[in-house]
Design a protein around this motif. Structure first.
Motif, PDB file in Angstrom:
ATOM      1  N   VAL A 262      -1.899  -6.498 -65.343  1.00  0.00           N
ATOM      2  CA  VAL A 262      -0.847  -6.707 -64.350  1.00  0.00           C
ATOM      3  C   VAL A 262       0.315  -7.480 -64.947  1.00  0.00           C
ATOM      4  CG1 VAL A 262      -0.347  -7.649 -62.084  1.00  0.00           C
ATOM      5  CG2 VAL A 262      -2.587  -6.686 -62.550  1.00  0.00           C
ATOM      6  N   VAL A 263      -0.017  -8.514 -65.736  1.00  0.00           N
ATOM      7  CA  VAL A 263       1.035  -9.376 -66.306  1.00  0.00           C
ATOM      8  C   VAL A 263       1.970  -8.537 -67.187  1.00  0.00           C
ATOM      9  CG1 VAL A 263       1.483 -11.460 -67.595  1.00  0.00           C
ATOM     10  CG2 VAL A 263      -0.647 -11.222 -66.322  1.00  0.00           C
ATOM     11  N   ILE A 264       1.362  -7.679 -67.999  1.00  0.00           N
ATOM     12  CA  ILE A 264       2.182  -6.872 -68.912  1.00  0.00           C
ATOM     13  C   ILE A 264       3.070  -5.918 -68.130  1.00  0.00           C
ATOM     14  CG2 ILE A 264       2.122  -5.160 -70.764  1.00  0.00           C
ATOM     15  CD1 ILE A 264      -0.431  -6.411 -71.742  1.00  0.00           C
ATOM     16  N   ILE A 265       2.490  -5.259 -67.105  1.00  0.00           N
ATOM     17  CA  ILE A 265       3.286  -4.328 -66.299  1.00  0.00           C
ATOM     18  C   ILE A 265       4.458  -5.068 -65.674  1.00  0.00           C
ATOM     19  CG2 ILE A 265       3.281  -2.804 -64.287  1.00  0.00           C
ATOM     20  CD1 ILE A 265       0.383  -2.230 -64.787  1.00  0.00           C
ATOM     21  N   LYS A 266       4.163  -6.249 -65.124  1.00  0.00           N
ATOM     22  CA  LYS A 266       5.214  -6.999 -64.442  1.00  0.00           C
ATOM     23  C   LYS A 266       6.335  -7.389 -65.392  1.00  0.00           C
ATOM     24  CE  LYS A 266       4.087 -10.355 -61.554  1.00  0.00           C
ATOM     25  NZ  LYS A 266       3.235 -11.375 -60.922  1.00  0.00           N
ATOM     26  N   SER A 267       5.954  -7.960 -66.545  1.00  0.00           N
ATOM     27  CA  SER A 267       7.018  -8.424 -67.446  1.00  0.00           C
ATOM     28  C   SER A 267       7.782  -7.246 -68.030  1.00  0.00           C
ATOM     29  CB  SER A 267       6.454  -9.316 -68.552  1.00  0.00           C
ATOM     30  OG  SER A 267       5.120  -9.036 -68.796  1.00  0.00           O
ATOM     31  N   LEU A 268       7.056  -6.167 -68.324  1.00  0.00           N
ATOM     32  CA  LEU A 268       7.703  -4.963 -68.838  1.00  0.00           C
ATOM     33  C   LEU A 268       8.782  -4.478 -67.866  1.00  0.00           C
ATOM     34  CD1 LEU A 268       7.505  -2.660 -71.003  1.00  0.00           C
ATOM     35  CD2 LEU A 268       6.045  -1.489 -69.384  1.00  0.00           C
ATOM     36  N   ASN A 269       8.397  -4.411 -66.585  1.00  0.00           N
ATOM     37  CA  ASN A 269       9.344  -3.900 -65.600  1.00  0.00           C
ATOM     38  C   ASN A 269      10.488  -4.862 -65.348  1.00  0.00           C
ATOM     39  OD1 ASN A 269       8.668  -1.246 -64.137  1.00  0.00           O
ATOM     40  ND2 ASN A 269       6.702  -2.177 -64.615  1.00  0.00           N
ATOM     41  N   LEU A 270      10.179  -6.163 -65.414  1.00  0.00           N
ATOM     42  CA  LEU A 270      11.252  -7.129 -65.222  1.00  0.00           C
ATOM     43  C   LEU A 270      12.290  -6.980 -66.326  1.00  0.00           C
ATOM     44  CD1 LEU A 270      12.221  -9.431 -63.468  1.00  0.00           C
ATOM     45  CD2 LEU A 270      11.098 -11.008 -65.015  1.00  0.00           C
ATOM     46  N   VAL A 271      11.792  -6.877 -67.575  1.00  0.00           N
ATOM     47  CA  VAL A 271      12.712  -6.714 -68.699  1.00  0.00           C
ATOM     48  C   VAL A 271      13.491  -5.409 -68.555  1.00  0.00           C
ATOM     49  CG1 VAL A 271      12.846  -6.370 -71.187  1.00  0.00           C
ATOM     50  CG2 VAL A 271      11.296  -8.080 -70.261  1.00  0.00           C
TER      51      VAL A 271
END
Lengths: 489, 208
Positions: A25-34
């Motif tokens: 989840v963390v990776i998906i979130k940061s990926l999408n934020l970036v």
């Protein structure tokens, strides 16, 4: 510039594709934020370049001040919606409404949806624009059906059916327009390029053009949620996850209006001015009028907001229909303001429905006691959307009505003011009950995610600032865009 | 060409009378095949390469992929039939005939002296009949079939009026049609999975 446009189209696609293959989840979130911040920055940079250097054309890509206004909307909304999604979706995940697999699908479709909306705004061809508008429906349909329960399936089915049938009529209109173009310059030209169409507009056959525009107006009007073609809108907007409702209401409807305006620019040179005005103003008044009874008797908070979108699209079309530079300036400003205010309201509705676990207005009581901050923000946003000063929607509504009086249409302006008063009363009544009513039973309120609040506070901040003072760059951009709509360069 | 037009009209009229979903999908397959053929013949006459491409695309997508997906889901819906449409079959057929007359009238009014009058009128009639089917049929699959008929009609309007749109736009439209049907098939599949009937008229939870 061309590279920038390609980049703006490319980043969402890549982000979407990558998020489909992540499991954390963390990776998906940061990926999408970036990804989302990058898209928005690129879009903001494009808008900046347009406002300083003017229109840009490269093959099938074209952006001018009018697209820049709409690109601003998409840039702001895609970012706030993404930031809000982070909190909203995490909560859904924690509470077990969705699985990781659904989360991946959500972010994948979200990015494809953003991609299709950007493509609507950057192509220089009525045919390709049609393709892009239809693609927005298809990308968002599975987001509307996201929870796959009976209501969501029903809403999505109606959404795809009504919008696809509508948009097929727009295709018929577009083909007729192409027929008119072929009759003038023959095949093997820049087919359906609107720059080309604009230069030869006076030679087009009036009967065919008229028929074409009626089909186009019905088609894209369906997509823009104009009454009487609005029937899919309250269902789809109320069933989609709240961040998506915000995007649908704020950005997607604006893109559909953009498609109407692009066609209007071409046909207004040839069609009778009065005919167009009657058509547009009639449709606009009907949309504003039809929203009132539904707002007054509404029992679902998200449907209430959806009907308010029908009303606001009516107001925008009213400005375009009056078609003086002042009215169009107001209409374009209203597109931006409505998008920001309505998305903020949908985000708030998302927080509220998550905490109260219901969408029924009757059961949402005492927000100010259970969630003081959310309650305050909610009442501010409702005041903003109904057009009270000092918020920016007041300025844009005021401008449109002022333009109507200025154009000698006294009864039109007065009538719209009267209708708006009715809507204000309806919205305020429900809002006050929800905010100050007696909560009755105890409601345990969880912690609202920080990112969610940031995106809402940001939107409200923008509304207040632009309500007090329209920044010079925006002002110039809007004036240039209004002159584009009037048929200038 | 005239022969193709007659077959197209017959398939559209037949669609107003079927109750078995599988039959409806077969009819739509034949109809799309005729449209692809019309495109190919037009391309042959005009010697336009891009129209061959469009014909092949029509064949692959509308005669191949879409019927395949639809038949696939129809297999799973063995108990679903279009038994009580909102407008009964006889009235539907009569309305469809009226649509054909209307289409001729409209074409003569709007585009007098167009050189492919019959093809244009048929195309418009197909669009209207497609719309009729979407509005009066309850089954999800029948509504998809109506949508494809409508799309075929509009495609034929473009074909007979302007020899089709430029290839890049044409490809975009094909892609959209394909995705639209895929999305609708996913929704139908989900309706089936959730144990809800694919009778769309039973979906009326959302009101007001």
């Amino acid at each position: 510039m061309g590279e920038l446009l390609l980049l703006a189209l490319f980043i969402p696609l890549v982000t979407g594709l990558l998020s489909m293959f992540q499991d954390k989840v963390v990776i998906i979130k940061s990926l999408n934020l970036v990804g989302s911040s990058m898209t928005s920055s690129v879009l903001a940079f494009i808008v900046f370049r347009i406002s300083t250097q003017g229109a840009f054309l490269n093959g099938l890509l074209y952006v001018d001040s009018l697209s820049a206004v709409l690109l601003t909307v998409v840039a702001v909304l895609s970012l706030t919606s993404m930031v809000f999604s982070m909190s909203y979706m995490e909560k859904e995940l924690v509470e077990g409404h969705i699985t990781i697999k659904m989360l991946k699908r959500y972010y994948g479709l979200f990015n494809v949806f953003i991609f299709t909306m950007i493509s609507v705004l950057v192509v220089e061809n009525l045919g390709l624009m049609w393709v892009a508008v239809e693609a927005t429906t298809l990308a968002s349909a599975l987001l509307v059906a996201f929870y796959f329960n009976q209501s969501a399936l029903e809403a999505a089915w109606k959404y795809v059916m009504v919008c696809t049938v509508g948009i097929c009529l727009a295709l018929l209109g577009t083909i007729l327009l192409y027929y008119a173009q072929v009759n003038v310059v023959g095949i093997n030209v820049q087919a359906l390029s609107w720059l080309e169409l604009k230069t030869i507009a006076s030679k087009l056959d009036p009967t065919i053009t008229k028929l074409a525009f009626i089909f186009i107006l019905i088609g894209y009007g369906t997509k823009a949620g104009l009454a009487p073609m609005h029937t899919w809108l309250p269902d789809a907007h109320s069933q989609a996850p709240s961040p998506i409702s915000g995007l649908l209401s704020g950005a997607l409807l604006s893109c559909a209006i953009y498609a109407i305006v692009r066609n209007l620019i071409v046909v207004q040179a040839i069609l009778n001015h009065e005919f167009l005005q009657y058509l547009l103003i009639g449709l606009a008044l009907f949309s504003i009028g039809i929203a009132i009874p539904f707002i007054l008797v509404q029992h679902d908070i998200k449907r209430l907001l959806a009907y308010s979108s029908v009303e606001h699209m009516g107001i925008v079309l009213l400005g375009i229909g009056i078609s003086t530079p002042l009215a169009i300036y107001g209409a374009l400003l209203h597109v931006i303001n409505h998008a920001i205010a309505k998305s903020a309201l949908f985000y708030l509705a998302g927080i509220i429905t998550q905490e109260y676990k219901t969408k029924y207005i009757m059961r949402i009581r005492g927000l100010i006691r259970t969630m003081p901050l959310v309650g305050t923000l909610f009442i501010i946003s409702i005041l903003a959307i109904t057009g009270t000063p000092p918020f920016s929607l007041f300025i844009s509504k005021f401008t449109i009505i002022w333009a109507s009086f200025n154009d000698g249409r006294f009864w039109l302006g007065a009538g719209v003011l009267f209708l708006l008063a009715g809507i204000f009363a309806g919205m305020m009544y429900y809002c006050l009950e929800m905010v100050f009513g007696n909560p009755g039973h105890n409601i345990s309120v969880g912690k609202v995610g920080k990112p969610a609040l940031w995106s809402i506070v940001f939107s409200i901040g923008v509304m207040i600032v632009t309500g007090l003072y329209v920044p010079l760059w925006l002002h110039t951009l809007l004036i240039k865009a209004a002159s584009v709509v009037m048929g200038g360069d | 060409m005239n022969f193709l037009i007659i077959i197209l009209l017959v398939t559209s009229l037949l669609l107003t009378r079927v109750s078995r979903l599988k039959t409806a999908v077969t009819i739509i397959l034949i109809q799309s095949f005729m449209v692809a053929l019309a495109c190919g013949i037009d391309g042959l006459e005009a010697g336009a390469v891009h129209m061959y491409v469009a014909a092949i695309l029509t064949a692959v997508i509308k005669v191949g992929l879409i019927p395949y997906a639809l038949l696939n889901i129809v297999e799973k819906l063995q108990y679903e039939r279009e038994d009580h449409p909102i407008l009964n079959v006889n009235s539907s057929s009569v309305t469809a005939c009226i649509a054909i007359v209307l289409a001729y009238g409209l074409i003569d009014q709007a585009l007098p002296g167009a050189n492919s009058r019959d093809a244009l009128a048929t195309a418009l009639a197909m669009t209207l009949i497609g719309l009729l089917i979407i509005m009066t049929r309850r089954q999800a699959i029948m509504q998809i079939v109506g949508l494809i008929t409508m799309e075929n009609g509009i495609y034929l309007v473009g074909l007979s009026a302007t020899k089709g749109l430029p290839l890049i736009i044409e490809m975009g439209i094909f892609f959209d049609v394909l995705v639209a049907v895929v999305v609708l098939v996913i929704l139908t599949h989900r309706l089936k999975l959730s144990g809800i009937s694919t009778d769309i008229s039973r979906l009326k939870k959302l009101k007001g």
